[in-house]
Design a protein around this motif. Structure first.
Motif, PDB file in Angstrom:
ATOM      1  N   LEU A 127      49.834  45.435  44.169  1.00 29.11           N
ATOM      2  CA  LEU A 127      48.957  45.269  45.322  1.00 29.11           C
ATOM      3  C   LEU A 127      47.526  44.968  44.887  1.00 29.11           C
ATOM      4  O   LEU A 127      46.813  44.203  45.546  1.00 29.11           O
ATOM      5  CB  LEU A 127      48.997  46.535  46.178  1.00 29.11           C
ATOM      6  N   MET A 128      47.115  45.539  43.782  1.00 23.64           N
ATOM      7  CA  MET A 128      45.779  45.259  43.254  1.00 23.64           C
ATOM      8  C   MET A 128      45.613  43.765  42.983  1.00 23.64           C
ATOM      9  O   MET A 128      44.597  43.156  43.342  1.00 23.64           O
ATOM     10  CB  MET A 128      45.538  46.048  41.956  1.00 23.64           C
ATOM     11  N   ARG A 129      46.628  43.190  42.356  1.00 26.65           N
ATOM     12  CA  ARG A 129      46.538  41.763  42.011  1.00 26.65           C
ATOM     13  C   ARG A 129      46.497  40.908  43.271  1.00 26.65           C
ATOM     14  O   ARG A 129      45.793  39.895  43.320  1.00 26.65           O
ATOM     15  CB  ARG A 129      47.712  41.379  41.117  1.00 26.65           C
ATOM     16  N   LYS A 130      47.262  41.312  44.292  1.00 25.04           N
ATOM     17  CA  LYS A 130      47.245  40.550  45.547  1.00 25.04           C
ATOM     18  C   LYS A 130      45.863  40.585  46.193  1.00 25.04           C
ATOM     19  O   LYS A 130      45.438  39.609  46.825  1.00 25.04           O
ATOM     20  CB  LYS A 130      48.292  41.113  46.515  1.00 25.04           C
ATOM     21  N   ARG A 131      45.184  41.723  46.043  1.00 29.35           N
ATOM     22  CA  ARG A 131      43.848  41.859  46.628  1.00 29.35           C
ATOM     23  C   ARG A 131      42.750  41.405  45.669  1.00 29.35           C
ATOM     24  O   ARG A 131      41.570  41.651  45.902  1.00 29.35           O
ATOM     25  CB  ARG A 131      43.616  43.313  47.038  1.00 29.35           C
ATOM     26  N   GLU A 132      43.169  40.764  44.577  1.00 32.79           N
ATOM     27  CA  GLU A 132      42.241  40.215  43.593  1.00 32.79           C
ATOM     28  C   GLU A 132      41.361  41.304  42.961  1.00 32.79           C
ATOM     29  O   GLU A 132      40.184  41.097  42.684  1.00 32.79           O
ATOM     30  CB  GLU A 132      41.368  39.122  44.219  1.00 32.79           C
ATOM     31  N   VAL A 133      41.966  42.468  42.769  1.00 34.64           N
ATOM     32  CA  VAL A 133      41.314  43.550  42.032  1.00 34.64           C
ATOM     33  C   VAL A 133      41.969  43.594  40.651  1.00 34.64           C
ATOM     34  O   VAL A 133      43.102  44.056  40.512  1.00 34.64           O
ATOM     35  CB  VAL A 133      41.470  44.906  42.747  1.00 34.64           C
ATOM     36  N   GLU A 134      41.280  43.092  39.662  1.00 32.33           N
ATOM     37  CA  GLU A 134      41.879  42.982  38.324  1.00 32.33           C
ATOM     38  C   GLU A 134      41.900  44.339  37.631  1.00 32.33           C
ATOM     39  O   GLU A 134      40.855  44.997  37.513  1.00 32.33           O
ATOM     40  CB  GLU A 134      41.083  41.989  37.480  1.00 32.33           C
ATOM     41  N   PRO A 135      43.067  44.804  37.176  1.00 29.41           N
ATOM     42  CA  PRO A 135      43.120  46.080  36.450  1.00 29.41           C
ATOM     43  C   PRO A 135      42.287  46.018  35.174  1.00 29.41           C
ATOM     44  O   PRO A 135      42.158  44.958  34.548  1.00 29.41           O
ATOM     45  CB  PRO A 135      44.614  46.255  36.131  1.00 29.41           C
ATOM     46  N   ASN A 136      41.731  47.148  34.780  1.00 26.59           N
ATOM     47  CA  ASN A 136      40.983  47.207  33.522  1.00 26.59           C
ATOM     48  C   ASN A 136      41.712  48.101  32.528  1.00 26.59           C
ATOM     49  O   ASN A 136      42.853  48.533  32.769  1.00 26.59           O
ATOM     50  CB  ASN A 136      39.546  47.691  33.759  1.00 26.59           C
ATOM     51  N   GLU A 137      41.067  48.389  31.413  1.00 20.39           N
ATOM     52  CA  GLU A 137      41.730  49.159  30.357  1.00 20.39           C
ATOM     53  C   GLU A 137      42.082  50.569  30.819  1.00 20.39           C
ATOM     54  O   GLU A 137      43.089  51.146  30.372  1.00 20.39           O
ATOM     55  CB  GLU A 137      40.856  49.218  29.099  1.00 20.39           C
TER      56      GLU A 137
END
Length: 786
Positions: free
Chosen positions: A384-394
Motif C-alpha cells: 500500500l505504501m508503494r501505491k501511495r508513492e511512499v517509498e520505504p526506507n532502510e
C-alpha cells in the motif's frame, strides 16, 4: 610559531627601541591571527581546535628556550631554563573577536556532539599541561570575556546573551551528572553586572536538558527558579516545559500546563503562566505524551481540535498513528493514514535522497503488525505504501526483514533485502538491515530437543552465509553483527565457542583498514571488531558460560580495556551457571570496590586496578545464587550484600530482585527462620512497596509474607511497625482458623494465579499430607488460597 618567539626573544636582548619592538609585536600578532582564524573556522575539527588553543597559549604565556644573552630585559628564567617573553601591549592579549570565534567553535554541534572523551589542552599560566573538555574550555573563554583577562579591546565589555547560551547549551549536552556545570554558567551571568539578565532562552535550554534525562524534580526546580527571577514564559518555553514533563512520563502535568496557558477565564490555576496561543508544536507534544501511553480516545479528540485550528501537519499524523499502534488499534492507524498521507514530490535536483514525511508512521504501523505476528498485514501495508508513492526506507526494511526472519521465512526476508539494495543507499545504512535478518534468524531458537537444535544449527549456517554475503557486497559488519552471530554460536549444542573466537579474529584481520605504513591497530580498536571490544567480549563470555568454560570466560573479560557493569554481570552469571559461585564472589570482590571507584583513575591502569560500579543485576545474580544454597551462612551473606547494595552504592531493588528474594526465602515455608532472616524478609517487602507492580501482584506477596509470620517461631515482627500493620491488614480466613491451617502449610501457589516463573518455583513447596490426601493441592480442583 615557537621559533619566531625564540628569535624575538634573542632580538629583544639587543635592547631595540620601543617603536621597533611594537612593530615587531604587530607582525607576530598578525601571524598568530592568521593561524587562529584558520583553526577556529568551519568545518570545526578537534585537531584544529587543539592547535589553535596551543597558539593562544603561546601568545598569552609564551615559554621559549634559553637565549644567548644574560640580559633578558628584566624577565627572569624559570626553573627549566625557559624564559617568559611577553609581547608588548596590546599584543600580549588576544582580540575580543578571536575569543568569540573560539567560543563558537568550542560550543559548535560538531564538537559537543563528538565523543564525550574529547579533550583539549587548557590555556594556563603554569608549565603543567592540563587537558579539559571542550565545554570546560568554552566556560574558561566565557570567564575571560567577562573579566577581560587576556582580552584586547576591553572597553567593549558589553556581553551578548548568546555568548552565555552557547556555553549553557554545550553543558546541557553532557551526561546528567555534569548538569551542575550548566548552573555555573547561569550563576556567572547573574553575578556579572554588565551581562544581560537570564531570559526564557536560558531556562528553555536547561529545561530541555532535564527533560531529556527524565529528571522531573529539577524540571520543577527550574520553573520555580524562573518564576523567582520574574522570567515571563513565552510559547517556546511553554513547549519545552510540556515536552520535559512528557519525557518524564508525567503526561497529566503536561496537560495541566497546556490547560492553564490556554485558559482564557480569570480563575487560572497557576498565575505564573500567561495566556499563550499554542502552535502545532504544542499540540504535537501533548499528542506525543498520549501516544506513549496509548490513549487513543483522548488522542483522537485532540486531533479534531488540531484539525479545526488548521495546525495539522505530518508530525500530527505520525504521532497519532503511533498512539493507535501502541494501543493495538491498527485499523484506526490505517484510517488516519488513508485520510492524512501527505502528498510529496521528490526533489532530485540537489541529488539528495529525501524521505516521505509520513514514512515514520507507515514504518511504525508495519512494525506493530510484525510484532503482533500479523505478517500478512505488514506485507500488505508495504504494498500500500508503494501505491501511495511512499517509498520505504532502510528503517522500514529493517522492521519487515527482522519479522520475516523471526518467523523463519528466509526466502521472503532475502527478497526484501534485495529491494533494499535497490534503494542506492550508502552501504553503512544497509548494515542494520542485515543485522535484523541475522538477529531474527538466531532469536528464540534455544531448545533442548533434537529438532530445536537442528533448526538452530541450520540457522547459524544461514547467518554465517549472510555474513559472507555482506562482505562480498562491501557492506561492513559492525559490532552488533558480530555479537549476534557469536551469541548464536554460543547457543548451539554444544556451544561453538572456538568458532566464535575464530570468527572475531578473522574479521579483525580482514576488516582492518590499511594505512601507508601497513595495518593500524588503533583504527581497528576504533571500529570495534576485536576480542577487546566490550560488546563482542561480553557475547563471548556468555558463550563460554553456556559451554561451562569459566577460565576462558575470565580470559575474555580481562581482554576488555575498560570493562563495564554489563560485562561483569555476564561473567558473574557465567560463573553461577557453571556452579562456580565462589569464583563469582571473588570476581565481585576484586572489581567492585567503592573506595577505588570513587577515585579519578578507577578506569585506568591494569585490569586488577579497575573498579566497576555494580547495578541491580549484579546483586540479583549473586543474591539469588546465595539464597538457592539454602544454608544459614549463605543467607547471612546475601543479607549483607543486600544491605551493601542499598547503603553503600545507593542502588534500589527492582521487582525482579524483590520477587527473587521473597520466592526463594519463603518457598519452603516457615522453617526455622531466625530474627535476622525475618527482618530481611520484611525489609525486602517494604522496599517493594514503592515499586511498580502489575495488577495486585504486590498484594499477593504481602499475603504470602503474612502467612510466613503466622507460622514462624520468631516473634521479632511484633516490634516492627510495618509487620504489625501487615498482620492486621488481612484477617485470618475463618475456615483456616477453624481447621488450624495456614496459607504456607497448604503448599499452594505463593502468589496466587500468577504465571511468572517464581510462582512456578513456589508450587514446589512442601505440601500438607492431609491436603494431599484430599487432592486439594491439585491446580484443577479450583481451590485457591491467595
Amino acid at each position: 610559531m615557537t621559533d619566531m618567539l625564540t628569535k624575538y626573544a634573542n632580538w629583544i636582548s639587543t635592547d631595540p627601541s620601543s617603536t621597533l619592538k611594537l612593530k615587531a609585536c604587530e607582525i607576530i600578532d598578525a601571524a598568530f591571527r592568521n593561524v587562529t582564524n584558520r583553526c577556529f573556522a568551519k568545518p570545526y575539527r578537534l585537531g584544529k581546535l587543539n592547535l589553535g588553543m596551543e597558539v593562544l597559549q603561546l601568545q598569552l604565556h609564551s615559554r621559549v628556550g634559553a637565549i644567548s644573552s644574560e640580559k633578558v630585559n628584566g624577565n627572569g628564567a624559570d626553573v627549566d631554563g625557559n624564559f617568559c617573553i611577553p609581547l608588548e601591549a596590546p599584543y600580549n592579549s588576544v582580540p575580543r573577536g578571536t575569543w568569540l570565534k573560539v567560543l563558537r567553535a568550542l560550543t559548535s554541534n560538531d564538537i559537543i556532539s563528538s565523543r564525550s572523551s574529547s579533550i583539549l589542552k587548557a590555556i594556563t599560566s603554569s608549565d603543567d599541561e592540563r587537558w579539559i573538555t571542550p565545554s570546560n574550555a568554552a566556560f574558561r573563554v566565557l570567564q575571560r570575556l567577562v573579566t577581560g583577562k587576556g582580552v584586547r579591546n576591553t572597553q567593549q565589555m558589553a556581553l551578548d546573551e548568546r555568548d552565555f547560551n552557547m556555553v549553557l547549551h554545550a553543558y546541557a549536552a553532557l551526561p546528567h551528572n555534569q548538569m551542575h556545570c550548566a548552573h555555573r554558567v547561569m550563576a556567572l551571568q547573574v553575578r556579572t553586572a554588565h551581562a544581560p539578565p537570564l531570559s526564557v532562552v536560558a531556562y528553555s535550554i536547561l529545561l530541555k536538558a532535564y527533560g531529556r534525562w527524565k529528571d522531573v524534580k529539577n524540571v520543577e526546580m527550574s520553573i520555580l527558579h524562573a518564576q523567582r527571577n520574574h522570567v515571563v514564559p513565552d510559547i517556546v518555553m511553554a513547549n519545552t516545559v510540556i515536552d520535559a514533563y512528557v519525557n518524564c512520563g508525567d503526561v497529566d502535568k503536561a496537560r495541566e500546563i497546556f490547560q492553564i496557558m490556554t485558559d482564557e477565564s480569570d480563575a487560572k490555576g497557576d498565575a505564573y503562566w500567561p495566556l499563550l496561543r499554542p502552535n502545532s508544536r504544542t499540540f504535537n507534544t501533548i499528542l506525543k505524551g498520549m501516544a506513549e501511553t496509548g490513549d487513543v480516545s483522548e488522542s483522537m479528540k485532540l486531533s479534531k481540535v488540531i484539525e479545526s485550528k488548521g495546525l495539522w501537519d505530518h508530525v500530527t499524523t505520525n504521532t497519532l498513528v503511533k498512539a493507535a499502534v501502541t494501543a493495538g488499534e491498527f485499523e484506526t492507524a490505517e484510517d488516519v493514514l488513508s485520510m492524512h498521507t501527505t502528498s510529496f514530490s521528490v526533489d532530485t535536483a540537489n541529488g539528495r535522497h529525501m524521505n516521505h514525511p509520513n514514512i515514520e508512521a507507515y514504518t511504525e504501523l508495519i512494525n506493530g503488525y510484525a510484532k503482533a505476528g500479523r505478517l500478512d498485514k505488514a506485507l500488505g501495508m508495504l504494498q500500500l505504501m508503494r501505491k501511495r508513492e511512499v517509498e520505504p526506507n532502510e528503517y522500514t526494511y529493517t522492521c519487515i526483514v527482522g519479522a520475516l526472519a523471526r518467523s523463519n521465512k528466509i526466502r521472503q526476508a532475502k527478497k526484501m533485502i534485495e529491494y533494499a539494495l535497490n534503494l542506492n543507499l550508502p552501504r553503512k545504512k544497509l548494515t542494520p538491515i542485515y543485522n535484523a535478518f541475522i538477529s531474527g534468524l538466531l532469536s528464540d531458537n534455544e531448545s533442548d530437543n533434537t529438532e530445536g537444535q537442528s533448526s538452530q544449527a541450520a540457522n547459524v549456517v544461514e547467518a554465517l552465509s549472510m555474513l559472507q554475503d555482506m562482505q562480498d557486497l562491501n557492506i561492513r559488519p559492525n559490532v552488533v553483527t558480530v555479537s549476534v552471530v557469536i551469541d548464536g554460536l554460543g547457543r548451539c549444542n554444544p556451544p561453538r565457542c572456538d568458532d566464535a573466537r575464530g570468527l572475531v579474529q578473522h574479521l579483525e584481520f580482514t576488516l582492518r583498514p590499511k594505512s601507508r605504513t601497513g595495518y593500524s591497530h588503533s583504527d581497528v580498536s576504533a571500529r570495534g571488531i576485536s576480542l577487546s571490544n566490550k560488546k563482542i567480549a561480553t557475547a563471548l563470555i556468555r558463550a563460554y558460560g553456556r559451554g561451562n568454560d569459566v577460565e576462558s570466560a575470565i580470559t575474555a573479560f580481562r581482554r576488555i580495556a575498560v570493562p563495564d557493569a554489563v560485562a561483569l554481570n555476564t561473567l558473574i552469571d557465567a560463573c553461577c551457571r557453571c556452579d562456580q559461585l565462589k569464583v563469582a564472589l571473588e570476581l565481585f570482590g576484586k572489581y567492585v570496590s567503592f573506595e577505588r571507584w570513587g577515585t579519578d583513575n578507577h578506569t585506568k591502569g591494569n585490569a586488577d586496578d579497575i573498579a566497576i560500579r555494580p547495578d541491580v543485576v549484579t546483586y540479583t545474580t549473586l543474591i539469588s545464587s546465595l539464597l538457592q544454597l539454602k544454608s544459614k551462612s549463605a543467607t547471612k551473606r546475601a543479607i549483607r550484600m543486600y544491605r551493601d547494595m542499598k547503603q553503600t552504592w545507593m542502588i534500589s531493588p527492582d521487582t525482579f530482585l524483590v520477587d527473587t528474594i521473597l520466592s526463594t526465602m519463603i518457598s519452603s515455608g516457615p522453617v526455622a527462620f531466625n530474627d535476622d532472616e525475618i527482618r530481611f524478609i520484611l525489609t525486602v517487602l517494604r522496599d517493594g512497596e514503592c515499586l511498580d507492580w502489575e495488577g495486585r501482584q504486590y498484594e499477593r506477596r504481602k499475603r504470602a509474607v503474612r502467612a510466613i509470620l503466622v507460622g514462624c517461631s520468631s516473634e521479632v515482627w511484633k516490634n516492627d511497625e510495618f509487620a504489625y500493620g501487615l498482620m492486621n491488614e488481612y484477617p485470618q480466613d475463618p475456615l483456616f482458623k477453624k481447621k488450624g491451617w495456614n496459607e504456607i502449610d497448604s503448599g499452594f501457589r505463593l502468589w496466587g494465579s500468577s504465571d511468572d516463573k517464581f510462582a512456578e518455583q513456589a508450587e514446589k513447596a512442601s505440601v500438607d499430607s492431609f491436603l494431599a490426601s484430599k487432592g486439594w493441592n491439585d491446580m484443577d480442583s479450583g481451590f485457591r488460597i491467595l
